[in-house]
Design an enzyme around this catalytic site. Structure first.
Site, short mmCIF file in Angstrom:
data_model
loop_
_atom_site.label_atom_id
_atom_site.label_comp_id
_atom_site.label_asym_id
_atom_site.label_seq_id
_atom_site.Cartn_x
_atom_site.Cartn_y
_atom_site.Cartn_z
N LYS A 86 0.84 -1.26 0.07
CA LYS A 86 -0.12 0.24 0.01
C LYS A 86 0.89 1.38 0.13
CE LYS A 86 -3.84 -2.13 2.34
NZ LYS A 86 -4.46 -2.67 3.61
N GLN B 263 -4.91 -1.26 9.42
CA GLN B 263 -4.64 -2.62 8.70
C GLN B 263 -5.45 -3.60 10.07
OE1 GLN B 263 -3.85 -3.50 5.98
NE2 GLN B 263 -4.14 -5.48 5.92
N ASP C 24 -11.34 2.84 3.85
CA ASP C 24 -11.54 1.48 3.83
C ASP C 24 -13.16 1.17 3.47
OD1 ASP C 24 -9.56 -0.59 4.01
OD2 ASP C 24 -9.36 -0.21 6.25
#
Ligand code: GUN
Length: 293
Positions: free
Chosen positions: A54, A98, A121
């Site tokens: 990422k 995460q 997200d």
């Protein structure tokens, strides 16, 4: 006839390049550099690898990476304190914590602590509600990637029969909502569904997000259907291991009209869509029109 292989790697590279071009234009014309904060707690090797990919993609797109690596014994309160600091920081346009998180931390509390406008997200309940209500917001990256891949097969998904196997908050449920927004006719199947093979055989679009290696067999697939495989399963293969999807590719490729490979299908699209969400979030926070990607 063998199915067309949907090259997620190439499609994702194109999307990342388009986001990069738009990001550089934004920086040149408005002095705005989107910042993405990625928070990793602990040393889960798979999570470390994801976070690394990422951050590389963020840099390559001309965005600002703001990485935070916390020890595995971080408390829930300490993580929430960091998220609140990032919520208040105007240089941070997107926040990604995460998952999975260590057992002492309740992921749902962390997700709820992220500013919904920075929730790249798309996991915050407010964004889930916006998606379900057809309101503008941030949607989860993997489902967004699935829709983009399906649209390389059918320019319009309107009226198509779609089946989504899996009902997670991260993939199955938001994917079903995005498909509804595209005017597909949507069935969500799960572990209690009766006669799954027969339901699958009706579908013009089949999305497998179950987490079970090669569960979907070739004779479950309607001839000519588009198959999007979200699964990433590591299986033993002799002394080594390999990655397979939730679909038995060797069988499905002989029946489907188009199919994503694993790896190289949905996976690369998730990161590309994270960049799209970060760019969108930055534009929205700066009061600018939504970018054209
Ligand atoms: N872990 C595996 N996939 C994801 C993802 O898309 N977002 C976050 N935050 N964690 C993940």
């Amino acid at each position: 006839m063998a199915a067309r292989i949907i090259d997620g790697k190439a499609i994702a590279a194109e999307l990342r390049a388009a986001v990069g071009a738009e990001t550089r234009r934004l920086a040149a014309e408005r002095g705005l550099v989107p910042g993405l904060a990625v928070v990793l707690v602990g040393d889960n090797p798979a999570s470390k690898a994801y976070v690394g990919s990422k951050s590389r993609a963020v840099v390559e797109a001309g965005m600002r990476p703001l990485d935070h690596h916390l020890p595995a014994d971080t408390s829930e309160d300490a993580l929430i304190a960091l998220v609140r600091k990032l919520n208040a920081d105007p240089a941070v346009h997107g926040i990604l914590v995460q998952l999975p998180l260590p057992p002492q931390i309740d992921a749902s509390r962390i997700i709820a602590s992220v500013d919904p406008d920075k929730d790249v997200d798309g996991f915050h309940p407010l964004n889930a509600g916006r998606l379900a209500s057809g309101l503008p917001g941030l949607a989860p990256c993997t489902p967004l990637g699935c829709i983009k891949l399906a649209k390389t097969v059918h320019a319009s998904l309107a009226g198509l029969e779609a089946i989504v196997i899996g009902r997670s908050n991260i993939v199955g449920k938001p994917l079903a909502q995005l498909l509804l927004a595209e005017n597909a006719t949507v069935t969500i199947a799960h572990s209690r569904t009766r006669d799954l093979p027969a339901l699958c055989r009706r579908a013009d679009l089949l999305f497998a997000a179950i987490g079970r290696p090669e569960m979907v067999r070739g004779d479950w697939i309607k001839p000519g259907a588009a198959v999007i495989d979200v699964g990433i399963n590591r299986v033993a293969d002799g002394g080594k291991s390999r990655i397979v999807g939730d679909v038995c590719f060797a069988e499905a490729v002989t029946v489907a009209g188009a199919i994503t490979p694993v790896p190289g299908g949905v996976g690369p699209m998730t990161i590309a869509c994270l960049l799209v969400n970060t760019l969108r979030a930055a534009c929205a926070q700066a009061g600018l029109a939504a970018p054209g990607v």
